[in-house]
Design a protein around this motif. Structure first.
Motif, mmCIF file in Angstrom:
data_model
loop_
_atom_site.group_PDB
_atom_site.id
_atom_site.type_symbol
_atom_site.label_atom_id
_atom_site.label_comp_id
_atom_site.label_asym_id
_atom_site.label_seq_id
_atom_site.Cartn_x
_atom_site.Cartn_y
_atom_site.Cartn_z
ATOM 1 N N GLU A 87 0.826 -1.210 0.000
ATOM 2 C CA GLU A 87 0.000 0.000 0.000
ATOM 3 C C GLU A 87 0.860 1.261 0.000
ATOM 4 N N SER A 88 2.020 1.193 0.635
ATOM 5 C CA SER A 88 2.935 2.345 0.638
ATOM 6 C C SER A 88 3.449 2.628 -0.762
ATOM 7 N N GLU A 89 3.715 1.560 -1.518
ATOM 8 C CA GLU A 89 4.130 1.724 -2.911
ATOM 9 C C GLU A 89 3.039 2.446 -3.705
ATOM 10 N N LEU A 90 1.785 2.043 -3.493
ATOM 11 C CA LEU A 90 0.665 2.678 -4.195
ATOM 12 C C LEU A 90 0.505 4.129 -3.746
ATOM 13 N N LEU A 91 0.648 4.357 -2.445
ATOM 14 C CA LEU A 91 0.504 5.708 -1.893
ATOM 15 C C LEU A 91 1.560 6.643 -2.454
ATOM 16 N N VAL A 92 2.808 6.203 -2.394
ATOM 17 C CA VAL A 92 3.920 7.036 -2.866
ATOM 18 C C VAL A 92 3.861 7.230 -4.373
ATOM 19 N N GLY A 93 3.487 6.172 -5.098
ATOM 20 C CA GLY A 93 3.418 6.272 -6.550
ATOM 21 C C GLY A 93 2.374 7.262 -7.047
ATOM 22 N N SER A 94 1.319 7.442 -6.267
ATOM 23 C CA SER A 94 0.245 8.361 -6.664
ATOM 24 C C SER A 94 0.341 9.716 -5.972
ATOM 25 N N LEU A 95 1.340 9.877 -5.126
ATOM 26 C CA LEU A 95 1.419 11.055 -4.255
ATOM 27 C C LEU A 95 1.556 12.364 -5.023
#
Length: 364
Positions: A226-234
């Motif tokens: 989820e952190s990967e998704l969060l950072v990728g869309s940040l």
């Protein structure tokens, strides 16, 4: 089942939703929001698993486990952001976690607890020890910035080397605080520790340890995803929301990573267990300052992503203000609802300042 547990169970639905949003191209803003909501229950389950394992393995190893995984969610998010080169967001999240725990969490705890009980007490000795540790952390992160501002043309490599040296010292100090709290002066912390231990026997808990170890590992992997998704869309999501990188890192990211811990501190305060509430809030800030921040400096050195302790000057002002007011209010070992309001007001004022601060929206 409590309302808090029901809410966390409901929020688990955002794990598949966030993954679907990413792979089906629903847009970065939807991915950012759903990933943020998915991290909240995962952090809560990680905390529960850590506490359950700590009950079985005993107070010493359990305390070490809690100290290691206490801010695991924030650390994972920061590591993912650091690998992505979003150093400014990582630094902002460190600042936000410190001021969020000292002002928002402790403020809410004192306010809501104070509405039920006229005056609540906690151990002033622990408050003073924590205050001294936070003062050291403030000095440590202040010096690289002060050198940068006072020495024109100083090389980044010098600041990096200084930050690595300071990071090593802070981690050693953190290790010594663990020795102090779990071994040489553990009696000072017995009240808070007792509140976290269930009344069930070791015999009843023992068969569950592998289940909770599995829960801990699964939560860690899902938080990393989820952190990967969060950072990728940040970056895109932040731009669409009209927010700066600084505000996102200082306010939004720490709230997502700390939501479960925040709920725990407030809940126990409303049960008149202010010792434990203050321990959660201040202890978390201390761990961020003495362990997470220096660990990220060393991790950046390993990743080849230069991460130093040269913070935005306004971030330092916010940290200093937060530490000063928190130390002032907690020094007498007593709290009431008005002191909670003062801490919350300080957090809101700083939040407005970060929102209106005219900084670049770039996240690099």
């Amino acid at each position: 089942m409590s309302g808090k547990k029901i809410l966390f169970l409901v929020l688990l639905v955002f794990i598949p939703v966030s993954i679907a949003a990413h792979y089906l191209g629903w847009g970065d803003l939807i991915v950012f929001i759903t990933a943020s909501l998915a991290i909240v229950p995962l952090a809560a389950w990680m905390g529960t698993a850590t506490e359950e394992i700590a009950v079985v393995i005993g107070p010493t190893l359990g305390g070490l486990l809690n100290a290691t995984f206490g801010n695991a969610t924030e650390l994972i998010i920061a590591l993912v952001a650091l690998q992505a080169g979003l150093v400014s967001v990582v630094k902002a999240s460190i600042t936000g976690s410190i001021i969020g725990n000292l002002l928002l969490v402790m403020g809410l705890s004192m306010f809501l607890g104070g509405l039920r009980y006229k005056e609540q007490t906690f151990q002033p000795v622990i408050a003073r020890v924590n205050a001294s540790s936070m003062n050291l952390a403030v000095i440590a992160i202040l010096l690289p910035t002060a050198i940068k501002l006072s020495s024109q043309g100083i090389e980044e490599k010098i600041l990096q080397n200084l930050s690595v040296a300071v990071a090593v010292v802070l981690i050693l100090v953190y290790a010594l605080t663990l020795l102090f709290s779990m071994k040489t002066h553990s009696y000072l912390y017995d009240v808070g520790m007792a509140e976290t231990v269930t009344e069930e026997t070791d015999v009843k808990e023992q068969p569950k340890i592998w289940l909770w170890v599995g829960v801990l590992l699964v939560c860690t992997l899902l938080i990393a995803l989820e952190s990967e998704l969060l950072v990728g869309s940040l970056e895109v999501a932040t731009s669409q929301l009209g927010l700066t990188a600084l505000f996102t890192g200082v306010i939004l990211v720490p709230i997502v990573g700390n939501a479960a811990e925040h709920a725990t501190a407030v809940t126990v305060a409303m049960k008149n267990k202010m010792d434990l509430s203050v321990s959660v809030a201040v202890g978390s800030s201390m761990q961020i300052a003495l362990f997470v921040a220096p660990f990220l400096v060393l991790a950046g050195w390993v990743f080849g992503q230069p991460m130093d302790l040269n913070f935005n000057p306004f971030e330092l002002v916010a940290v200093v203000v937060s530490v000063l007011i928190a130390n002032s209010i907690s020094s007498d070992g007593k709290s009431n609802w008005l002191e909670g309001i003062l801490l919350l007001a300080a957090y809101i004022v700083l939040g407005f300042a970060f929102y209106f601060l005219p900084v670049a929206k770039s996240l690099g």
